[in-house]
Design a protein around this motif. Structure first.
Motif, mmCIF file in Angstrom:
data_model
loop_
_atom_site.group_PDB
_atom_site.id
_atom_site.type_symbol
_atom_site.label_atom_id
_atom_site.label_comp_id
_atom_site.label_asym_id
_atom_site.label_seq_id
_atom_site.Cartn_x
_atom_site.Cartn_y
_atom_site.Cartn_z
ATOM 1 N N GLY A 1 0.857 -1.214 -0.201
ATOM 2 C CA GLY A 1 0.024 -0.102 -0.017
ATOM 3 C C GLY A 1 0.884 1.162 -0.236
ATOM 4 O O GLY A 1 0.655 2.318 -0.756
ATOM 5 N N GLY A 2 2.004 1.163 0.722
ATOM 6 C CA GLY A 2 2.968 2.250 0.926
ATOM 7 C C GLY A 2 3.596 2.691 -0.515
ATOM 8 O O GLY A 2 3.733 3.887 -0.987
ATOM 9 N N LEU A 3 3.896 1.578 -1.333
ATOM 10 C CA LEU A 3 4.587 1.568 -2.581
ATOM 11 C C LEU A 3 3.400 2.040 -3.854
ATOM 12 O O LEU A 3 3.867 3.170 -4.547
ATOM 13 C CB LEU A 3 4.994 0.512 -2.975
ATOM 14 C CG LEU A 3 6.339 -0.316 -2.365
ATOM 15 C CD1 LEU A 3 6.544 -1.723 -2.604
ATOM 16 C CD2 LEU A 3 7.517 0.734 -2.587
ATOM 17 N N VAL A 4 2.311 1.766 -3.484
ATOM 18 C CA VAL A 4 1.193 2.334 -4.376
ATOM 19 C C VAL A 4 0.954 3.831 -4.177
ATOM 20 O O VAL A 4 0.969 4.735 -5.111
ATOM 21 C CB VAL A 4 -0.064 1.618 -4.333
ATOM 22 C CG1 VAL A 4 -1.226 2.239 -5.029
ATOM 23 C CG2 VAL A 4 0.139 0.147 -4.739
ATOM 24 N N ALA A 5 0.966 4.192 -2.708
ATOM 25 C CA ALA A 5 0.634 5.685 -2.350
ATOM 26 C C ALA A 5 1.914 6.482 -2.935
ATOM 27 O O ALA A 5 1.789 7.437 -3.463
ATOM 28 C CB ALA A 5 0.614 5.863 -0.989
ATOM 29 N N LEU A 6 3.221 5.879 -2.905
ATOM 30 C CA LEU A 6 4.247 6.690 -3.294
ATOM 31 C C LEU A 6 4.423 6.743 -4.848
ATOM 32 O O LEU A 6 4.672 7.931 -5.274
ATOM 33 C CB LEU A 6 5.666 5.887 -2.789
ATOM 34 C CG LEU A 6 5.986 6.103 -1.329
ATOM 35 C CD1 LEU A 6 7.098 5.063 -1.119
ATOM 36 C CD2 LEU A 6 6.604 7.452 -1.096
ATOM 37 N N GLU A 7 3.939 5.806 -5.392
ATOM 38 C CA GLU A 7 3.844 5.918 -6.838
ATOM 39 C C GLU A 7 2.524 6.904 -7.567
ATOM 40 O O GLU A 7 3.090 7.573 -8.316
ATOM 41 C CB GLU A 7 3.602 4.492 -7.528
ATOM 42 C CG GLU A 7 3.541 4.622 -8.946
ATOM 43 C CD GLU A 7 3.443 3.185 -9.716
ATOM 44 O OE1 GLU A 7 4.204 2.541 -10.561
ATOM 45 O OE2 GLU A 7 2.649 2.458 -9.106
ATOM 46 N N SER A 8 1.595 6.895 -6.513
ATOM 47 C CA SER A 8 0.719 7.751 -6.994
ATOM 48 C C SER A 8 0.784 9.372 -6.936
ATOM 49 O O SER A 8 0.455 10.070 -7.640
ATOM 50 C CB SER A 8 -0.656 7.280 -6.615
ATOM 51 O OG SER A 8 -1.097 7.462 -5.480
#
Length: 73
Positions: A32-39
């Motif tokens: 979830g953190g990686l998705v948030a960082l990417e978006s």
């Protein structure tokens, strides 16, 4: 000489189930953190996502260590 604790098959199964459950939670947090960082990198950093991901990775490392010790005995 002391004898090492040796879990029986039932305890090994329970430890493996606990390991799977706890690991899944930590991996979900990292994902979830990686998705948030990417978006939205700036918003994710401001929200402390990197710190949360690092804590989750550290917890995962501990879970793996404890499970390996318990299951290998």
């Amino acid at each position: 000489m002391s004898q090492a604790f040796r879990p029986d098959d039932q305890l090994r199964r329970e430890l493996l189930q606990l390991f799977a459950s706890e690991s899944r939670d930590e991996l979900d947090a990292i994902s979830g953190g990686l998705v948030a960082l990417e978006s939205d990198t700036e918003a994710a950093i401001a929200a402390g996502m990197v710190d949360q991901m690092m804590r989750a990775a550290h917890s995962l490392k501990g879970i793996v260590g404890h499970a390996a010790l318990a299951l290998l005995e």
